[in-house]
Design an enzyme around this catalytic site. Structure first.
Site, short mmCIF file in Angstrom:
data_model
loop_
_atom_site.label_atom_id
_atom_site.label_comp_id
_atom_site.label_asym_id
_atom_site.label_seq_id
_atom_site.Cartn_x
_atom_site.Cartn_y
_atom_site.Cartn_z
N ASP A 14 60.74 10.13 -17.27
CA ASP A 14 60.72 8.69 -17.05
C ASP A 14 61.93 8.03 -17.70
O ASP A 14 62.18 8.20 -18.90
CB ASP A 14 59.46 8.06 -17.63
CG ASP A 14 58.20 8.48 -16.90
OD1 ASP A 14 58.32 8.99 -15.77
OD2 ASP A 14 57.10 8.30 -17.45
N GLY A 40 55.37 11.76 -15.15
CA GLY A 40 54.89 12.35 -13.90
C GLY A 40 53.38 12.27 -13.91
O GLY A 40 52.73 12.60 -14.92
N LYS A 41 52.78 11.83 -12.80
CA LYS A 41 51.33 11.61 -12.79
C LYS A 41 50.57 12.87 -13.16
O LYS A 41 49.63 12.83 -13.97
CB LYS A 41 50.89 11.08 -11.43
CG LYS A 41 51.43 9.69 -11.10
CD LYS A 41 50.72 9.09 -9.91
CE LYS A 41 49.31 8.69 -10.25
NZ LYS A 41 49.24 7.66 -11.30
N GLY A 42 50.95 13.99 -12.58
CA GLY A 42 50.24 15.23 -12.89
C GLY A 42 50.38 15.63 -14.35
O GLY A 42 49.40 16.00 -15.01
N THR A 222 39.51 1.61 -9.94
CA THR A 222 39.90 0.96 -11.19
C THR A 222 40.48 -0.41 -10.89
O THR A 222 41.29 -0.57 -9.97
CB THR A 222 40.90 1.82 -11.98
OG1 THR A 222 42.07 2.04 -11.19
CG2 THR A 222 40.29 3.18 -12.32
N GLY A 224 41.95 -2.65 -13.29
CA GLY A 224 42.73 -3.19 -14.39
C GLY A 224 41.83 -3.79 -15.46
O GLY A 224 40.87 -3.16 -15.91
N ASP A 254 46.57 7.52 -15.40
CA ASP A 254 46.59 8.96 -15.66
C ASP A 254 45.81 9.30 -16.93
O ASP A 254 45.09 10.30 -16.98
CB ASP A 254 48.03 9.45 -15.78
CG ASP A 254 48.86 9.17 -14.55
OD1 ASP A 254 48.29 9.20 -13.44
OD2 ASP A 254 50.06 8.90 -14.68
N SER A 294 51.98 7.53 -25.54
CA SER A 294 50.87 6.59 -25.72
C SER A 294 49.50 7.17 -25.41
O SER A 294 48.48 6.54 -25.67
CB SER A 294 51.10 5.35 -24.85
OG SER A 294 51.03 5.69 -23.48
#
Length: 308
Positions: A14, A40-42, A222, A224, A254, A294
């Site tokens: 990222d 990366g999402k995965g 979801t 938010g 994620d 995070s």
């Protein structure tokens, strides 16, 4: 019991551009800071799963470059099994360019790179891991054909499947949905996929019905800071979000999915409790910068719940 999780998905580096707000068309603005983070999402989901205590295996691809070597080492440090992460010699490691506003909201541009070389053959090579898993997870930053093959294998072995249909720019095939036990879109992704933007309770219910009519038994949309809308064979329920000040929402979804899979029993008997655990993990994730940095560990999630 420790859940065994297999994730087939994307690995990105990222590149984060910190800005006050998004520029208008034709406008030039300055960024206040530039930073890099693993993502990366995965990969995010795998880290979230591992940090919540699950035995996690990853299926994916990176480039033969510094970013690829870096990402493999980062996943290894989390205790993730990377034997099925293949190095591409023709495409670079995927990258994301994140426009992070002061509000904590983000806009993301993806260069898929080697992620789009994840193949059905990669899934077949990981058959033993898939068949031994409690949950198999995938999203849409790698080819749908590979995702469908993974879910087909999982269902044949009696393994639960979780689909995160993000980003919502790939067509979800009937076969993929038929082999999906749990689908977890956010409200924007759901509206895009169903063609019914979510604007009220009726459209929210209609979105969930769309997926259930196509064979998905459990729908988690979801919303938010509004929470998570849960629909199962026994009815529907909105689980409110935990109020926090969001610094960076990158990877929040994620973090939710990885934490959910680590906490959820394979028979789904603790679904609502697992969703609330995942919500707590996500609420912690948005309070820090970057995806990997995070994502909370299990002890932090339990401590936050105890101190609430």
């Amino acid at each position: 019991m420790t859940n065994r999780i297999v994730i087939i998905g994307s690995i990105n580096v990222d590149n984060i551009l910190h800005i006050n707000r998004l520029p208008q068309p034709g406008e030039t603005i300055a960024m206040s800071e530039y930073s890099q983070a693993a993502g990366g999402k995965g990969a995010n989901q795998a880290v979230a799963s591992a940090r919540s205590g699950a035995a996690t295996t990853f299926i994916g691809r990176v480039g033969d470059d510094n970013n690829g070597w870096l990402m493999i080492e980062k996943l290894k440090r989390e205790g993730i099994d990377v034997r099925h992460v293949i190095t591409s010699h023709t495409l670079p490691t995927g990258q994301a360019y994140i426009l992070l506003q002061e509000s904590g909201q983000n806009s993301i541009i993806i260069d898929h790179g080697a992620n789009y070389q994840v193949m059905v053959e990669d899934v077949a090579a990981a058959a033993d891991a898939i068949q031994a898993a409690d949950f198999v997870i995938t999203e849409c930053e790698t080819p749908i054909s590979a995702a469908a093959a993974a879910f087909h294998q999982a269902k044949a072995a009696g393994v639960r499947t979780i689909l995160n249909p993000a980003p919502a720019n790939q067509r979800l095939t009937p076969e993929l949905l038929a082999h999906t036990d749990i689908i977890v879109p956010n409200e924007t992704e759901s509206g895009t996929l169903t063609g019914m933007p979510i604007t009220d309770q009726a459209s929210l219910a209609a979105n969930a019905a769309y997926f259930r009519e196509r064979g998905v038994a459990t729908v988690l949309i979801t919303l938010g800071d509004q929470g998570v809308y849960v629909v199962t064979d026994t009815g529907s329920r909105l689980l409110p979000a935990f109020p926090v000040h969001a610094v960076d929402t990158t990877g929040a979804g994620d973090a939710f999915i990885g934490a959910l899979a680590s906490e959820l029993r394979p028979d789904l008997s603790n679904l609502y409790a697992a969703v609330q655990y995942a919500q707590r993990a996500s609420s912690l994730a948005v309070q820090g910068l970057g995806a990997f940095p995070s994502i909370p560990h299990r002890q932090a999630v339990l401590a936050a719940a105890k101190n609430a």
